[in-house]
Motif scaffolding. Structure first.
Motif, mmCIF file in Angstrom:
data_model
loop_
_atom_site.group_PDB
_atom_site.id
_atom_site.type_symbol
_atom_site.label_atom_id
_atom_site.label_comp_id
_atom_site.label_asym_id
_atom_site.label_seq_id
_atom_site.Cartn_x
_atom_site.Cartn_y
_atom_site.Cartn_z
ATOM 1 N N TRP A 94 0.853 -1.195 0.000
ATOM 2 C CA TRP A 94 0.000 0.000 0.000
ATOM 3 C C TRP A 94 0.882 1.235 0.000
ATOM 4 C CZ3 TRP A 94 -0.845 3.236 4.553
ATOM 5 C CH2 TRP A 94 -1.843 4.200 4.386
ATOM 6 N N ASN A 95 0.583 2.200 -0.901
ATOM 7 C CA ASN A 95 1.466 3.356 -1.063
ATOM 8 C C ASN A 95 1.003 4.624 -0.339
ATOM 9 O OD1 ASN A 95 -0.628 4.444 -2.617
ATOM 10 N ND2 ASN A 95 0.400 4.056 -4.573
ATOM 11 N N ALA A 96 -0.082 4.527 0.440
ATOM 12 C CA ALA A 96 -0.565 5.629 1.287
ATOM 13 C C ALA A 96 -1.139 6.809 0.508
ATOM 14 C CB ALA A 96 0.536 6.121 2.232
ATOM 15 N N LYS A 97 -1.375 6.656 -0.794
ATOM 16 C CA LYS A 97 -1.890 7.769 -1.589
ATOM 17 C C LYS A 97 -3.344 8.102 -1.260
ATOM 18 C CE LYS A 97 1.916 8.280 -3.948
ATOM 19 N NZ LYS A 97 2.791 9.465 -3.736
ATOM 20 N N ASP A 98 -4.051 7.195 -0.559
ATOM 21 C CA ASP A 98 -5.434 7.474 -0.172
ATOM 22 C C ASP A 98 -5.546 7.818 1.309
ATOM 23 O OD1 ASP A 98 -4.936 5.027 0.983
ATOM 24 O OD2 ASP A 98 -6.657 3.989 0.102
ATOM 25 N N ASN A 99 -4.415 8.088 1.953
ATOM 26 C CA ASN A 99 -4.387 8.361 3.392
ATOM 27 C C ASN A 99 -4.702 9.829 3.679
ATOM 28 O OD1 ASN A 99 -2.087 9.204 5.800
ATOM 29 N ND2 ASN A 99 -3.658 7.713 6.277
ATOM 30 N N ALA A 100 -5.797 10.060 4.372
ATOM 31 C CA ALA A 100 -6.206 11.422 4.739
ATOM 32 C C ALA A 100 -5.683 11.748 6.130
ATOM 33 C CB ALA A 100 -7.726 11.548 4.704
ATOM 34 N N LYS A 101 -5.071 12.907 6.258
ATOM 35 C CA LYS A 101 -4.524 13.345 7.542
ATOM 36 C C LYS A 101 -5.257 14.619 7.992
ATOM 37 C CE LYS A 101 0.160 11.536 6.737
ATOM 38 N NZ LYS A 101 -0.165 10.744 5.547
ATOM 39 N N PHE A 102 -5.658 14.616 9.246
ATOM 40 C CA PHE A 102 -6.326 15.774 9.841
ATOM 41 C C PHE A 102 -5.482 16.286 11.002
ATOM 42 C CE2 PHE A 102 -9.635 13.221 7.903
ATOM 43 C CZ PHE A 102 -10.502 14.137 7.331
ATOM 44 N N TYR A 103 -5.030 17.524 10.896
ATOM 45 C CA TYR A 103 -4.212 18.123 11.948
ATOM 46 C C TYR A 103 -5.038 18.968 12.911
ATOM 47 C CZ TYR A 103 -0.201 16.574 9.246
ATOM 48 O OH TYR A 103 0.717 15.796 8.587
ATOM 49 N N LYS A 104 -6.286 19.261 12.517
ATOM 50 C CA LYS A 104 -7.170 20.056 13.377
ATOM 51 C C LYS A 104 -8.449 19.275 13.643
ATOM 52 C CE LYS A 104 -5.623 24.706 12.123
ATOM 53 N NZ LYS A 104 -6.058 26.043 11.623
ATOM 54 N N GLU A 105 -8.819 19.218 14.912
ATOM 55 C CA GLU A 105 -10.022 18.506 15.309
ATOM 56 C C GLU A 105 -11.256 19.070 14.598
ATOM 57 O OE1 GLU A 105 -11.565 16.935 19.592
ATOM 58 O OE2 GLU A 105 -11.209 19.085 19.445
ATOM 59 N N SER A 106 -11.303 20.382 14.445
ATOM 60 C CA SER A 106 -12.464 21.028 13.825
ATOM 61 C C SER A 106 -12.639 20.576 12.375
ATOM 62 C CB SER A 106 -12.320 22.549 13.890
ATOM 63 O OG SER A 106 -11.150 22.981 13.205
ATOM 64 N N LYS A 107 -11.535 20.333 11.667
ATOM 65 C CA LYS A 107 -11.619 19.880 10.275
ATOM 66 C C LYS A 107 -12.139 18.452 10.199
ATOM 67 C CE LYS A 107 -9.887 23.617 8.347
ATOM 68 N NZ LYS A 107 -10.716 24.498 7.488
ATOM 69 N N PHE A 108 -11.707 17.613 11.128
ATOM 70 C CA PHE A 108 -12.190 16.232 11.154
ATOM 71 C C PHE A 108 -13.685 16.212 11.467
ATOM 72 C CE2 PHE A 108 -12.456 11.994 13.434
ATOM 73 C CZ PHE A 108 -12.363 11.230 12.285
ATOM 74 N N GLU A 109 -14.094 17.039 12.421
ATOM 75 C CA GLU A 109 -15.507 17.132 12.772
ATOM 76 C C GLU A 109 -16.331 17.585 11.571
ATOM 77 O OE1 GLU A 109 -18.348 19.963 15.537
ATOM 78 O OE2 GLU A 109 -16.266 19.649 16.128
ATOM 79 N N LYS A 110 -15.851 18.586 10.851
ATOM 80 C CA LYS A 110 -16.561 19.099 9.686
ATOM 81 C C LYS A 110 -16.669 18.028 8.606
ATOM 82 C CE LYS A 110 -18.534 22.408 7.331
ATOM 83 N NZ LYS A 110 -19.856 22.944 7.742
ATOM 84 N N PHE A 111 -15.601 17.280 8.400
ATOM 85 C CA PHE A 111 -15.595 16.204 7.413
ATOM 86 C C PHE A 111 -16.663 15.164 7.761
ATOM 87 C CE2 PHE A 111 -13.934 11.946 6.227
ATOM 88 C CZ PHE A 111 -13.942 12.085 4.850
ATOM 89 N N LEU A 112 -16.745 14.774 9.022
ATOM 90 C CA LEU A 112 -17.749 13.802 9.447
ATOM 91 C C LEU A 112 -19.160 14.313 9.185
ATOM 92 C CD1 LEU A 112 -16.247 12.607 12.866
ATOM 93 C CD2 LEU A 112 -16.206 11.380 10.685
ATOM 94 N N GLU A 113 -19.373 15.582 9.455
ATOM 95 C CA GLU A 113 -20.690 16.170 9.226
ATOM 96 C C GLU A 113 -21.061 16.141 7.745
ATOM 97 O OE1 GLU A 113 -20.351 20.067 10.811
ATOM 98 O OE2 GLU A 113 -20.660 19.461 12.900
ATOM 99 N N ARG A 114 -20.094 16.373 6.878
ATOM 100 C CA ARG A 114 -20.369 16.518 5.451
ATOM 101 C C ARG A 114 -20.613 15.189 4.731
ATOM 102 N NH1 ARG A 114 -16.298 20.544 2.511
ATOM 103 N NH2 ARG A 114 -17.774 20.091 0.823
ATOM 104 N N ILE A 115 -20.047 14.099 5.234
ATOM 105 C CA ILE A 115 -20.179 12.825 4.520
ATOM 106 C C ILE A 115 -21.426 12.046 4.916
ATOM 107 C CG2 ILE A 115 -17.706 12.608 4.063
ATOM 108 C CD1 ILE A 115 -17.533 10.616 6.358
ATOM 109 N N GLY A 116 -22.125 12.497 5.945
ATOM 110 C CA GLY A 116 -23.355 11.823 6.342
ATOM 111 C C GLY A 116 -23.126 10.765 7.414
ATOM 112 N N TYR A 117 -24.195 10.451 8.118
ATOM 113 C CA TYR A 117 -24.112 9.598 9.308
ATOM 114 C C TYR A 117 -23.498 8.230 9.037
ATOM 115 C CZ TYR A 117 -25.637 6.860 13.369
ATOM 116 O OH TYR A 117 -25.669 6.035 14.458
ATOM 117 N N ASP A 118 -23.984 7.527 8.032
ATOM 118 C CA ASP A 118 -23.554 6.141 7.816
ATOM 119 C C ASP A 118 -22.066 6.066 7.483
ATOM 120 O OD1 ASP A 118 -24.543 3.530 8.027
ATOM 121 O OD2 ASP A 118 -24.580 3.274 5.866
ATOM 122 N N LEU A 119 -21.608 6.923 6.568
ATOM 123 C CA LEU A 119 -20.187 6.947 6.228
ATOM 124 C C LEU A 119 -19.346 7.463 7.390
ATOM 125 C CD1 LEU A 119 -20.255 8.227 2.539
ATOM 126 C CD2 LEU A 119 -19.449 5.995 3.321
ATOM 127 N N ALA A 120 -19.877 8.441 8.121
ATOM 128 C CA ALA A 120 -19.141 8.986 9.264
ATOM 129 C C ALA A 120 -18.880 7.903 10.305
ATOM 130 C CB ALA A 120 -19.910 10.144 9.890
#
Length: 215
Positions: A94-120
């Protein structure tokens, strides 16, 4: 299972739901992962993103697993990655090209909100907290103090099929290694001179067709 994300004492999402105990959770198709990668980049900004979705890079991110495989339902586990051809020891998996990194808690929270409950809820199952660099990992390993404010941590999650990689359970042995991490990783670095500056993983031994690939 009870997966939730809480910040500032406020519960953002609680995934305590009978559907999450179902070992046949959806195997998401490539378009769903692509959608999540696009939302990730838009959420953190292209300059802060660890995933490149422009041009040919979109295809690279979509094919981060470098060996023949398929996603199967594993008894008592749920989804997992199974080798469909022989993988030799020290081969890049695996080459890590699909690895998402979040350095801020607020950005991770926003991402979870945007993708919807089931995916979150799936992302909460897949995500992990890690040190930001090999140097930070070394400091964390050697640091006996309770105060580790000088060590950088982030949230990581694979937004592709690598997210289905299970951790070896009781009576099982992992068959992958990260460069420089642990005894297997140190042996890997000595053998193939891999870089500790990326998150790629390699086979720590020969893996036979039909075997589950496990971290």
């Amino acid at each position: 299972m009870d997966f939730y994300w809480q910040t500032g004492g406020k519960e953002v999402i609680n995934c305590f739901n009978s559907s999450l105990t179902d070992l046949r959770r959806p195997i998401w198709n490539p378009s769903v992962f692509h959608m999540m990668r696009v939302i990730y980049v838009d959420t953190v900004g292209s300059k802060k993103s660890s995933i490149n979705i422009k041009g040919v890079n979109a295809s690279i991110a979509a094919h981060a697993i470098q060996v023949p495989y398929e996603i199967q339902y594993i008894p008592k586990k749920g989804r997992g990655i199974v080798a469909t051809d022989f993988i030799s020891k020290h081969q890049l998996i695996w080459n890590a090209k699909d690895n998402a990194k979040f350095y801020k808690e607020s950005k991770f929270e926003k991402f979870l909100e945007r993708i919807g409950y089931d995916l979150a809820c799936d992302v909460l199952m897949w995500s992990y907290v890690e040190t930001c660099s090999f140097a930070d990992n070394e400091k964390a390993t050697q640091n006996n103090k309770t105060d580790d404010n000088d060590i950088c941590y982030r949230v990581g999650v694979e937004l592709g099929d690598a997210s289905y990689m299970n951790t070896a359970g009781k009576g099982e042995e992992d068959n992958v290694a990260w460069c420089g991490a642990g005894e297997k990783g140190k042996h890997l670095k000595e053998t193939i001179n891999c870089s500790t500056n990326n998150d790629s993983i390699y086979a720590s031994r020969d893996i036979q067709p039909g075997e589950e690939i496990m971290a």
